[in-house]
Structure formats: C-alpha cells, structure tokens
Scaffold this motif. Structure first.
Motif, PDB file in Angstrom:
ATOM      1  N   MET A 838       0.820  -1.210   0.000  1.00  0.00           N
ATOM      2  CA  MET A 838       0.000   0.000   0.000  1.00  0.00           C
ATOM      3  C   MET A 838       0.852   1.259   0.000  1.00  0.00           C
ATOM      4  O   MET A 838       1.879   1.326   0.686  1.00  0.00           O
ATOM      5  CB  MET A 838      -0.922   0.012   1.223  1.00  0.00           C
ATOM      6  N   ASP A 839       0.391   2.249  -0.773  1.00  0.00           N
ATOM      7  CA  ASP A 839       1.008   3.563  -0.712  1.00  0.00           C
ATOM      8  C   ASP A 839       0.108   4.472   0.126  1.00  0.00           C
ATOM      9  O   ASP A 839      -0.828   4.014   0.773  1.00  0.00           O
ATOM     10  CB  ASP A 839       1.249   4.128  -2.114  1.00  0.00           C
ATOM     11  N   PHE A 840       0.392   5.790   0.109  1.00  0.00           N
ATOM     12  CA  PHE A 840      -0.310   6.716   0.990  1.00  0.00           C
ATOM     13  C   PHE A 840      -1.816   6.746   0.712  1.00  0.00           C
ATOM     14  O   PHE A 840      -2.636   6.677   1.635  1.00  0.00           O
ATOM     15  CB  PHE A 840       0.295   8.119   0.826  1.00  0.00           C
ATOM     16  N   THR A 841      -2.190   6.827  -0.566  1.00  0.00           N
ATOM     17  CA  THR A 841      -3.618   6.875  -0.886  1.00  0.00           C
ATOM     18  C   THR A 841      -4.306   5.551  -0.581  1.00  0.00           C
ATOM     19  O   THR A 841      -5.470   5.529  -0.165  1.00  0.00           O
ATOM     20  CB  THR A 841      -3.815   7.227  -2.373  1.00  0.00           C
ATOM     21  N   ASP A 842      -3.581   4.440  -0.758  1.00  0.00           N
ATOM     22  CA  ASP A 842      -4.164   3.135  -0.434  1.00  0.00           C
ATOM     23  C   ASP A 842      -4.494   3.035   1.051  1.00  0.00           C
ATOM     24  O   ASP A 842      -5.564   2.549   1.433  1.00  0.00           O
ATOM     25  CB  ASP A 842      -3.194   2.012  -0.814  1.00  0.00           C
ATOM     26  N   ILE A 843      -3.561   3.492   1.884  1.00  0.00           N
ATOM     27  CA  ILE A 843      -3.751   3.311   3.324  1.00  0.00           C
ATOM     28  C   ILE A 843      -4.834   4.251   3.853  1.00  0.00           C
ATOM     29  O   ILE A 843      -5.588   3.901   4.762  1.00  0.00           O
ATOM     30  CB  ILE A 843      -2.412   3.493   4.071  1.00  0.00           C
ATOM     31  N   ILE A 844      -4.952   5.440   3.254  1.00  0.00           N
ATOM     32  CA  ILE A 844      -6.047   6.336   3.643  1.00  0.00           C
ATOM     33  C   ILE A 844      -7.390   5.719   3.255  1.00  0.00           C
ATOM     34  O   ILE A 844      -8.337   5.686   4.052  1.00  0.00           O
ATOM     35  CB  ILE A 844      -5.868   7.717   2.974  1.00  0.00           C
ATOM     36  N   LYS A 845      -7.478   5.224   2.040  1.00  0.00           N
ATOM     37  CA  LYS A 845      -8.718   4.595   1.565  1.00  0.00           C
ATOM     38  C   LYS A 845      -9.066   3.387   2.434  1.00  0.00           C
ATOM     39  O   LYS A 845     -10.220   3.186   2.815  1.00  0.00           O
ATOM     40  CB  LYS A 845      -8.543   4.182   0.109  1.00  0.00           C
ATOM     41  N   PHE A 846      -8.059   2.590   2.779  1.00  0.00           N
ATOM     42  CA  PHE A 846      -8.299   1.383   3.570  1.00  0.00           C
ATOM     43  C   PHE A 846      -8.870   1.734   4.937  1.00  0.00           C
ATOM     44  O   PHE A 846      -9.889   1.174   5.366  1.00  0.00           O
ATOM     45  CB  PHE A 846      -6.993   0.598   3.709  1.00  0.00           C
ATOM     46  N   PHE A 847      -8.241   2.661   5.649  1.00  0.00           N
ATOM     47  CA  PHE A 847      -8.701   2.974   6.994  1.00  0.00           C
ATOM     48  C   PHE A 847     -10.015   3.755   6.981  1.00  0.00           C
ATOM     49  O   PHE A 847     -10.812   3.647   7.933  1.00  0.00           O
ATOM     50  CB  PHE A 847      -7.620   3.732   7.765  1.00  0.00           C
ATOM     51  N   ASN A 848     -10.271   4.529   5.943  1.00  0.00           N
ATOM     52  CA  ASN A 848     -11.578   5.182   5.847  1.00  0.00           C
ATOM     53  C   ASN A 848     -12.687   4.151   5.691  1.00  0.00           C
ATOM     54  O   ASN A 848     -13.764   4.276   6.290  1.00  0.00           O
ATOM     55  CB  ASN A 848     -11.590   6.150   4.658  1.00  0.00           C
ATOM     56  N   GLU A 849     -12.438   3.119   4.891  1.00  0.00           N
ATOM     57  CA  GLU A 849     -13.448   2.082   4.706  1.00  0.00           C
ATOM     58  C   GLU A 849     -13.577   1.181   5.932  1.00  0.00           C
ATOM     59  O   GLU A 849     -14.644   0.612   6.181  1.00  0.00           O
ATOM     60  CB  GLU A 849     -13.101   1.239   3.473  1.00  0.00           C
ATOM     61  N   MET A 850     -12.516   1.058   6.701  1.00  0.00           N
ATOM     62  CA  MET A 850     -12.561   0.210   7.901  1.00  0.00           C
ATOM     63  C   MET A 850     -13.131   0.937   9.115  1.00  0.00           C
ATOM     64  O   MET A 850     -13.298   0.324  10.175  1.00  0.00           O
ATOM     65  CB  MET A 850     -11.151  -0.290   8.234  1.00  0.00           C
ATOM     66  N   ALA A 851     -13.417   2.227   8.991  1.00  0.00           N
ATOM     67  CA  ALA A 851     -13.962   2.973  10.123  1.00  0.00           C
ATOM     68  C   ALA A 851     -15.231   2.306  10.640  1.00  0.00           C
ATOM     69  O   ALA A 851     -16.090   1.884   9.862  1.00  0.00           O
ATOM     70  CB  ALA A 851     -14.250   4.419   9.710  1.00  0.00           C
ATOM     71  N   GLU A 852     -15.317   2.187  11.962  1.00  0.00           N
ATOM     72  CA  GLU A 852     -16.448   1.574  12.675  1.00  0.00           C
ATOM     73  C   GLU A 852     -16.559   0.068  12.439  1.00  0.00           C
ATOM     74  O   GLU A 852     -17.598  -0.523  12.712  1.00  0.00           O
ATOM     75  CB  GLU A 852     -17.772   2.265  12.299  1.00  0.00           C
ATOM     76  N   HIS A 853     -15.482  -0.557  11.933  1.00  0.00           N
ATOM     77  CA  HIS A 853     -15.493  -2.004  11.743  1.00  0.00           C
ATOM     78  C   HIS A 853     -14.323  -2.681  12.471  1.00  0.00           C
ATOM     79  O   HIS A 853     -14.001  -3.826  12.188  1.00  0.00           O
ATOM     80  CB  HIS A 853     -15.415  -2.347  10.246  1.00  0.00           C
ATOM     81  N   HIS A 854     -13.679  -1.983  13.377  1.00  0.00           N
ATOM     82  CA  HIS A 854     -12.507  -2.525  14.056  1.00  0.00           C
ATOM     83  C   HIS A 854     -12.919  -3.382  15.250  1.00  0.00           C
ATOM     84  O   HIS A 854     -13.950  -3.158  15.878  1.00  0.00           O
ATOM     85  CB  HIS A 854     -11.590  -1.392  14.542  1.00  0.00           C
ATOM     86  N   ASN A 855     -12.071  -4.368  15.569  1.00  0.00           N
ATOM     87  CA  ASN A 855     -12.239  -5.178  16.777  1.00  0.00           C
ATOM     88  C   ASN A 855     -11.513  -4.459  17.908  1.00  0.00           C
ATOM     89  O   ASN A 855     -10.309  -4.588  18.071  1.00  0.00           O
ATOM     90  CB  ASN A 855     -11.650  -6.576  16.546  1.00  0.00           C
ATOM     91  N   ILE A 856     -12.248  -3.675  18.673  1.00  0.00           N
ATOM     92  CA  ILE A 856     -11.605  -2.775  19.618  1.00  0.00           C
ATOM     93  C   ILE A 856     -10.966  -3.530  20.774  1.00  0.00           C
ATOM     94  O   ILE A 856      -9.965  -3.077  21.343  1.00  0.00           O
ATOM     95  CB  ILE A 856     -12.616  -1.721  20.128  1.00  0.00           C
ATOM     96  N   LYS A 857     -11.505  -4.686  21.156  1.00  0.00           N
ATOM     97  CA  LYS A 857     -10.866  -5.451  22.237  1.00  0.00           C
ATOM     98  C   LYS A 857      -9.479  -5.921  21.812  1.00  0.00           C
ATOM     99  O   LYS A 857      -8.520  -5.844  22.582  1.00  0.00           O
ATOM    100  CB  LYS A 857     -11.742  -6.654  22.608  1.00  0.00           C
ATOM    101  N   GLN A 858      -9.365  -6.395  20.582  1.00  0.00           N
ATOM    102  CA  GLN A 858      -8.068  -6.828  20.068  1.00  0.00           C
ATOM    103  C   GLN A 858      -7.094  -5.653  19.994  1.00  0.00           C
ATOM    104  O   GLN A 858      -5.912  -5.783  20.363  1.00  0.00           O
ATOM    105  CB  GLN A 858      -8.254  -7.443  18.686  1.00  0.00           C
ATOM    106  N   ILE A 859      -7.576  -4.500  19.559  1.00  0.00           N
ATOM    107  CA  ILE A 859      -6.698  -3.337  19.391  1.00  0.00           C
ATOM    108  C   ILE A 859      -6.225  -2.818  20.740  1.00  0.00           C
ATOM    109  O   ILE A 859      -5.040  -2.495  20.922  1.00  0.00           O
ATOM    110  CB  ILE A 859      -7.436  -2.246  18.605  1.00  0.00           C
ATOM    111  N   LEU A 860      -7.109  -2.751  21.735  1.00  0.00           N
ATOM    112  CA  LEU A 860      -6.698  -2.275  23.063  1.00  0.00           C
ATOM    113  C   LEU A 860      -5.709  -3.238  23.716  1.00  0.00           C
ATOM    114  O   LEU A 860      -4.753  -2.811  24.365  1.00  0.00           O
ATOM    115  CB  LEU A 860      -7.930  -2.093  23.951  1.00  0.00           C
TER     116      LEU A 860
END
Length: 877
Positions: A838-860
């Motif tokens: 991924m380049d800069f635009t790829d990673i922005i697009k990826f995280f914008n689409e993943m918003a509100e779909h994260h596993n917050i217990k795993q991340i914390l």
C-alpha cells in the motif's frame, strides 16, 4: 472520479467501472420505447446505439468497435480445442469478465470517451426514443445526466496489470476477508517479517525460527555436516546466558553455509545429548533457548577478551539488538571462529578490519594503535599473560544496505532516550495485586464510595485501564477520570453549576444583540433594494444611492420607519437549571431561520427567555473560571438595543469581541446540526444542550474560538453524562489535553514524530514500506485519529471503552496511550498493508473504509502489549 484523483488513472477492470456502467445502462434503458430497441433484440443497448449510429457519427464508430469485441468474445466462447493453432489464437484474445460482457457497449463507449456525447444526443432527441416518464425525457434530469458523464469520459483508463489485477481495487472488507482465508492455511506472521526491537530478542534471540520439522531430532542432526549445508565451524561447551535470572548454560555452536546464506546456530547440550527424556524432548523448555541467527542480519561483532577465559563475542544486528553473549572456552577457539567466519564471507563479504596473517601462526588479531599497552605483535590468544584487548569487527556486504543498520545502531541510545518520555517507567500488570481484566464493577465502586480507603486511586485506575468501566457506572465514574472530581469526593460541586448559569446568561445577552443586529441589517438591505427598484425611472436617484456607502447592511437609520412596532413582550424567566437537566427549549425565532434560536427582546438587550434575576446575579465563586463578558451586556437598567449597538460600535475592543462571538456562533450552529445526526440520542432537545455547552465553552475561550471537531469531542460526554453542567465541566477538563491537537496548538507534529519513532523501532519492516512507497512516514493518515481520540473511527460503544482507557492510562502506563492505539491499528492490519504494497492513498482509503469495523478489544489488548514492550526495552537498556 475519486479513484482517478488518487491513482492518476482507472483500471478498466475496476469494480467502480462495472458499477458505473450498470448504473448508466439502467438510466439509458429507463422508459425506452419498444420499437426503439427492436422487438426481438435481447441486447437493447446494442439495438439503441446502432439506431443512433445511423444519424450520429461517434455512435457509428462505437458500434463497429463494440461488435468486434462481441465477435471476439463469441469466438472464444465457441472455441472447441485442442490443436496448437487454436490454442495460440485463444491466448491472444482479450479476457473479458462476465460483468464486462454484460455492459460491453456502455463500457466501450466510456473508454472511447463518447458515452457523454451519445447520451447528450439521446437527450436532445428523446422524443424519438423514450416514453414520457423516462429519465432522459425529463427537461432537468436528462441534461444533468449527460453533464455528469463528461467527467468520467475525460479520465484515463489502463489495462496495465498489477500484482492483484484479477481483483482490482478491492474494498477494505474484501482485503480483510482474503487475509483471513489466506492466514487459515499458513502462519499468521509474515515469513519475511524482520523481528521487532524487543527485549525478548536480547534474552532468547530468534528462539527457534527454524523450529525442528518434522521432528526435533532431525533438527539436531542438521547441525552436523550434510548435503544441504557446509559446516564451517563447530564447538561444544560454548556458554550462553539466555535470561538474566538464570545461570549460563553450555551448548553447541555451529556455523553453516549454503549457496546463499550463512547461519549461526547455538543449541543447549541438553538437547544435543537427549538428556531430557524421550517423552518431554519435543516440548522441552530448552528449545526456547536455542538460537538461529542469519549472518546477513548481523552488522557488528564485539569481541571481548579476558585473560582467564577464552573470550566473548556479542553479535549486534541491523535493528540494534545485541544477541546473548557467546563465551568461548580457553584454547584459541574465538580466533578460530573469526577465521572461519572471514573465510566463509568471501568473496561476497568481509570483516572490517580484517584478521592479520602472520607467518608461522596463521590468522591473528590486528594490532591496534594506542590501545594495547604492550607493543607485542603476538596474538592475545597465544599469550594469555598479555593484557587483553577488545575488538569491534564489522561485517561488510558491498551491495547491501548495511549503512542503514549502522546508522540505526549509532542512534539507538538516542531513540531509547526519546521513547522513555512516552511511557511510565513503572510497569503495571493485570494480575497483581489482583485480576484487573474484569474492570471496574458496580460492587467495587459501591465499596469505594462507602469507604474511600478500601481502594487506592491507582488501583481503581488499573482496573479501568485493563478492563474498562461497567456501562452502568460511566455517568458516575467519568467525572472522576476527567478530573472534575478528585477520588474521595462525593458532593456535587454547585460552584460549577452557578458558573455555567452565569456564563450562559452572558453569552445569551450577547447573542440577543447579534440576532437583533442581523435582523436590522436584513431589513435595511430589503428596504434599500425596494428603494432602488422604486426609483428605477429616476436615474439621478439611482446614481445618488449607488454613491452611498457600498455596505448596505450598515445603514440602519433608513429603515427605522419599517420598525413601527417594537416587540413589547415581557421577559419570561426560566427556572434555575436543575440537576441533570439543561435549559428548556423555547419557540424558534422566525427572524433567525435557525431552529434553536430564541426570540429576543428589543428593549432589554437580553433573551426573552433569559435566566431570572436570581440566577443571573450569582457571583462567580469558582476561582478556576474566567468570565470575559463586556459590561454593557448586563445593564443595570433597560436600554434599547440600538443604544447597545451604538455603544458597542463606539468602543472598538467590545465591537471586536462581538464580531468574534458572531463568527463562532455561526460555526457552532452549523456543526451542531450535523453532529452524529443518525445517533438515537441527538434529538432536537439534546442538540440544543450540545449547542449551549459549546457556546458556553467558546465564550470562556474566545481567544481560541470554535474549531471544527470540538462537537465530536463533546458529543460522547453528553451522551454518557446527560447533564449540561457536568458535561460542560468535563469537556473543559478534556480540552486541557485535546486543545493542543487543533491547528492553534503544536501537539500534532509531536504526535507524528513520536509515531514515526515508535514504528521505526517496533516494526522496521512496515516503516521501510512506508518510506519506499512515496515516503508517507509523515503519518498524516493518522491526523483524524489524534485530533479526536479515534472518535470517528469507532462506533459509540467502542469510543466509550477507548476514551476511558486513555484517561486511566495516564497514571497506569502512558500519558500518550493514543499513540499506542494508533500503532496497534497499523499493526493489526500490517500483513494486509504489506501484502498489497500500500502507498499513501491506499492506506487512507483502507482505513476510511474500515472505520467503525474494528475489533476494539483486540486493538486495546495489542496497545497495552506495545506499551509494555517499550517499558521493558527502556528498563533493560
């Protein structure tokens, strides 16, 4: 269009193209007359375009190309087999997916850049082809559709293959699903992943990267000479101390060479001898101490010679990690090891400085000037009575990027010093003194309220940090976490409520003047326009009016006759704000056009629904709160609003204050109306509370003003606390930390620099990817994460869990815990980022689409582990 902006081109097989063509085809076919498409034609678009092509040249050329593609597709479908000529022809035919074939004519028109022209022709001649209800027959929708197609037809399209050209531009969800499927068949960790900088490396090195397969005994046998690798050096009883809390244990050290790499292995004697027993052999703890080190990862060899031992070698890798020291037995084995290593490195690598060749003695250590007290040229290994000398050898590969690793080692201590400011130096664990994974429960909180000595503040924060707060307790606990209360207090702070009421009365008075002035300016503008239109037959009058002040909004006197009846409603007092409630909603003013505006009195200069005298005269007894209200906004007697306005305009500082508040008021009103409008809590009544709190905060901080995003930080507090005064106080405490993240502060650049240091140390592989793919190590894609404490990335329940963990982490682990959550977000998806390059635009697009779909217990959980990793690294430097 968005894809073209970010990528400079659009792939012809993009899923966006397929969806776009299907939508355009549906519009073109809507309301199409049966005779226009032909009674027996299955492909109505083809029939329509061919009919248009008889009288429109661009469509005629398109029909020819589309028919050629259809013939190619049909011949490929009917190609029977098997002779070589047919296979050769088949391989040269273009491969078209079923989706592309289905919309072939529209797609071809788009790529040939004539789709907009054909649709415009259909719109202009719609009566020939369409029924009355068709989209293209509509005098508004038809031309709009043709205009919207101009942009896509101007883009560049490509057939260039990428590493993932069969699945072009997948969504973030698609990437995650693919990774899950793939990781089900192989290891979760990337096989090429460079180990992160962590203390485990120092104790146990690579601990069995090449773990025995299919059996442990096969691994032991591979340590000897075999047909796959050459054994360059082997020595038993080389001591290694795997951990600080255990004695050094002897093992077998071997140096192996294959056609491409050199590998250094150390295996404990217990595994070499099989003394641990057959049943426990495969699962012996000694496998955790075994080391397998690739020499291409090593940059330095530190050789420490002692008079009473055979010497020690410490290997330093590219990421700056020192491997456990290798202690050789006496007898010149250290020099033999270095000699074998140097011979194995040739011709592609070398030691720097090289070993010296001495007649009759072979390889010896080089002589160093001003380091050895005795001028003997003899090797230390040969004359142990001489003073021992330490050496640092460097492994050089002329075509490698080892210089990066050298610089990395050079600055490692500096980086560690920098990271030490990001974490607390005391490591807090979830299992001591008790299990904290259950979080702060109602039982623990009630026990604390009954007896404040039952739990210390640090223990409560540890429970919140590892397990969160019970949802039913958040309304009570959050004011403590944010600093509104100190732990141990139980009385409500009425001073805050009085201060909030006083602040509201002040800005409501200012708002009354703003609303009245806007109404008069609007009336003046209408009157002036009416005068101009009435005097259009008198050129001298028009010329005289045009030479007046160009700002018609300031000539209020000209329309005084329009204001014939000032409002004479009596001021209606509002009861004092009760606990848990805000100011009651009142009727909207028809003058302002805003649903939350109030009717304001012309004679009082304050709101018709302003606070009562009892409430508005509460003295300011809170020493922390500063009220910056102009004196004329709370007059002792009733003065007309026009007198207020003249007084304000005559006094420049107060006029500037009024203008500043007006600008901020309009910004707040725009943002409040669109703040989380889909969330159930934000009814018109609660949006009014949100506006009151925001206006009160900005009134006290006019030098900063309102900045977009502040409503996002206030909204979750109001949802949980559901009390204007409490939410105002907690928001004020929260903004003490968050305020510096906005453009007027300088914290954002510090966050980016800290993020860069963390990921460079903890995951150098993904850092290198970011550096190579357009160098987005500035980490601007994290801007929204840091600005709003990840509020826009998560659903509300997850926001609550993350925020309370961040607040508790300040005392439990790190005052910069949001950095580690951001790093955990990157690490959770690191394999997906690496696999898709991924380049800069790829990673922005990826995280914008993943918003509100994260596993917050795993991340914390991962964020806490990363904090612990940094703490351990600093503790063991």
């Amino acid at each position: 269009m968005e894809e073209a902006v970010t990528r400079k081109f659009v792939h012809e097989d993009s899923s966006h193209i397929v969806s776009f063509c299907a939508a355009v085809e549906a519009c073109v076919l809507h309301g199409l007359k049966r005779r226009a498409a032909g009674f027996l034609r299955s492909n109505k678009i083809a029939a329509l375009f061919m009919k248009v092509g008889k009288s429109f040249a661009p469509a005629e050329e398109l029909c020819r190309k589309a028919q050629e593609l259809e013939q190619i597709t049909e011949s490929k479908r009917n190609q029977s087999l098997p002779n070589q000529d047919s296979l050769r022809i088949l391989s040269r035919l273009p491969s078209l997916s079923p989706q592309v074939v289905r919309n072939l004519w529209i797609r071809t028109a788009l790529i040939e850049k004539v789709l907009d022209k054909i649709v415009l022709y259909l719109v202009e001649n719609s009566s020939k082809f369409y029924e009355k209800e068709a989209i293209l027959m509509d005098p508004v929708d038809g031309p709009i559709l043709a205009s919207l197609l101009v942009g896509p037809c101007a883009l560049e399209y490509t057939k260039m293959k990428t590493a993932d050209h069969f699945w072009t531009d997948p969504s973030a969800d698609e990437l995650v699903q693919r990774h899950r499927i793939h990781s089900g068949h192989c290891r979760q960790d990337s096989p090429t992943k460079r180990p992160a900088l962590c203390i485990q490396k120092r104790h146990s090195s690579n601990s069995m990267e090449e773990r025995p397969s299919p059996s442990a005994r096969d691994y032991v046998e591979s340590l000897h000479q075999n047909n796959r690798a050459t054994l360059l050096f082997g020595k038993n009883n080389v001591l290694v101390q795997p951990r600080d809390d255990m004695e050094a244990i002897p093992g077998y050290l071997s140096l192996h060479q294959t056609a491409h790499i050199m590998t250094l292995k150390w295996t404990p004697n217990q595994l070499m001898n099989g003394s641990v027993g057959d049943l426990d052999y495969e699962h012996s703890v000694y496998w955790d101490y075994a080391m397998t080190i690739r020499l291409e990862e090593i940059v330095y060899l530190h050789c420490h010679q002692q008079v009473d031992t055979g010497g020690t070698v410490v290997l330093v890798s590219q990421d700056g990690i020192q491997r456990p020291p290798l202690r050789f037995p006496r007898g010149g084995h250290l020099l033999q090891f270095l000699s074998c290593l140097e011979n194995g490195l040739l011709p592609h690598g070398q030691l720097d400085p090289p070993l010296w060749s001495q007649r009759g003695k072979g390889k010896v250590f080089p002589k160093l000037r001003n380091r050895c007290s005795q001028g003997s040229s003899d090797s230390v290994s040969d004359k142990e009575e001489d003073e021992a000398t330490d050496y640092v050898f460097r492994i050089l590969f002329p075509n490698s990027q080892s210089e990066f690793g050298l610089a990395y080692c050079r600055h490692l201590s500096t980086v560690r010093t920098h990271l030490s400011a990001l974490v607390n130096h005391t490591i807090v664990t979830p299992d001591a003194p008790g299990d904290a994974l259950g979080g702060l429960t109602a039982e623990v909180w009630q026990r604390f309220l009954q007896d404040c000595t039952a739990y210390k503040e640090q223990e409560l924060l540890r429970l919140v940090y590892f397990g969160g707060v019970d949802p039913s307790l958040r309304k009570e606990v959050w004011p403590f976490l944010l600093g509104h209360y100190q732990f141990g207090m139980s009385e409500v702070d009425e001073q805050v409520r009085a201060c909030y009421e006083q602040t509201m009365s002040e800005w409501l008075g200012c708002e009354a003047i703003v609303r009245q002035r806007e109404k008069e300016q609007h009336a003046a503008a209408l009157a002036k326009c009416s005068s101009i239109s009435a005097s259009v037959d008198n050129p001298s009058t028009v010329q005289r009016m045009m030479h007046r002040d160009s700002n018609v909004f300031e000539s209020v006197e000209e329309v005084e006759q329009i204001e014939t009846e000032p409002k004479s409603e009596e001021a209606k007092p509002v009861p004092k704000i009760p606990n848990g409630g805000g100011l009651p909603n009142v009727a909207s003013s028809p003058d302002s056009g805003h649903p939350s505006s109030r009717n304001f009195s012309v004679t009082s200069g304050t709101s018709d629904h302003s606070l009562s005298t009892e409430d508005s005269t509460v003295p300011d007894t809170n020493p922390k709160t500063t009220i910056c209200a102009p004196p004329q906004l709370a007059p002792a007697q009733q003065i007309p609003v026009k007198a207020h306005q003249e007084e304000l305009e005559a006094d420049d500082p107060n006029q500037e204050l009024l203008d500043m508040y007006t600008i901020n008021l309009h910004r707040i009103e725009k943002d409040v109306q669109r703040c989380d409008r889909n969330y159930w809590y934000f009814t018109p009544a609660n949006l009014e509370k949100l506006r009151n709190i925001m206006c009160s905060y900005v009134w006290q901080h006019l030098e900063i003003g309102y900045v977009q995003g502040m409503c996002d930080l206030l909204a979750p507090l109001l949802v949980i606390l559901d009390d204007e005064t409490m939410a105002f106080s907690c928001f004020t405490e929260l903004m003490k930390r968050m305020n510096q993240n906005f453009p007027h502060g300088g914290a954002m650049d510090t966050h980016f620099a800290n993020m860069r240091s963390l990921i460079q140390i903890l995951d150098s592989e993904i850092f290198e990817l970011m550096h190579q793919n357009g160098d987005y190590t500035h980490f601007y894609f994290c801007y929204r994460w840091f600005l709003l404490d990840l509020k826009r990335e998560l659903v509300y329940d997850d926001v609550f869990a993350v925020w309370e963990t961040i607040w508790a982490a300040k005392d439990a682990s790190s005052g910069h815990f949001v950095l580690f959550i951001a790093l955990a977000l990157v690490e959770v998806y690191r394999d997906i980022i690496l696999e898709n390059n991924m380049d800069f635009t790829d990673i922005i697009k990826f995280f914008n689409e993943m918003a509100e779909h994260h596993n917050i217990k795993q991340i914390l959980t991962l964020a806490r582990d990363l904090v612990c990793k940094v703490q351990t690294l600093i503790e063991n430097k």
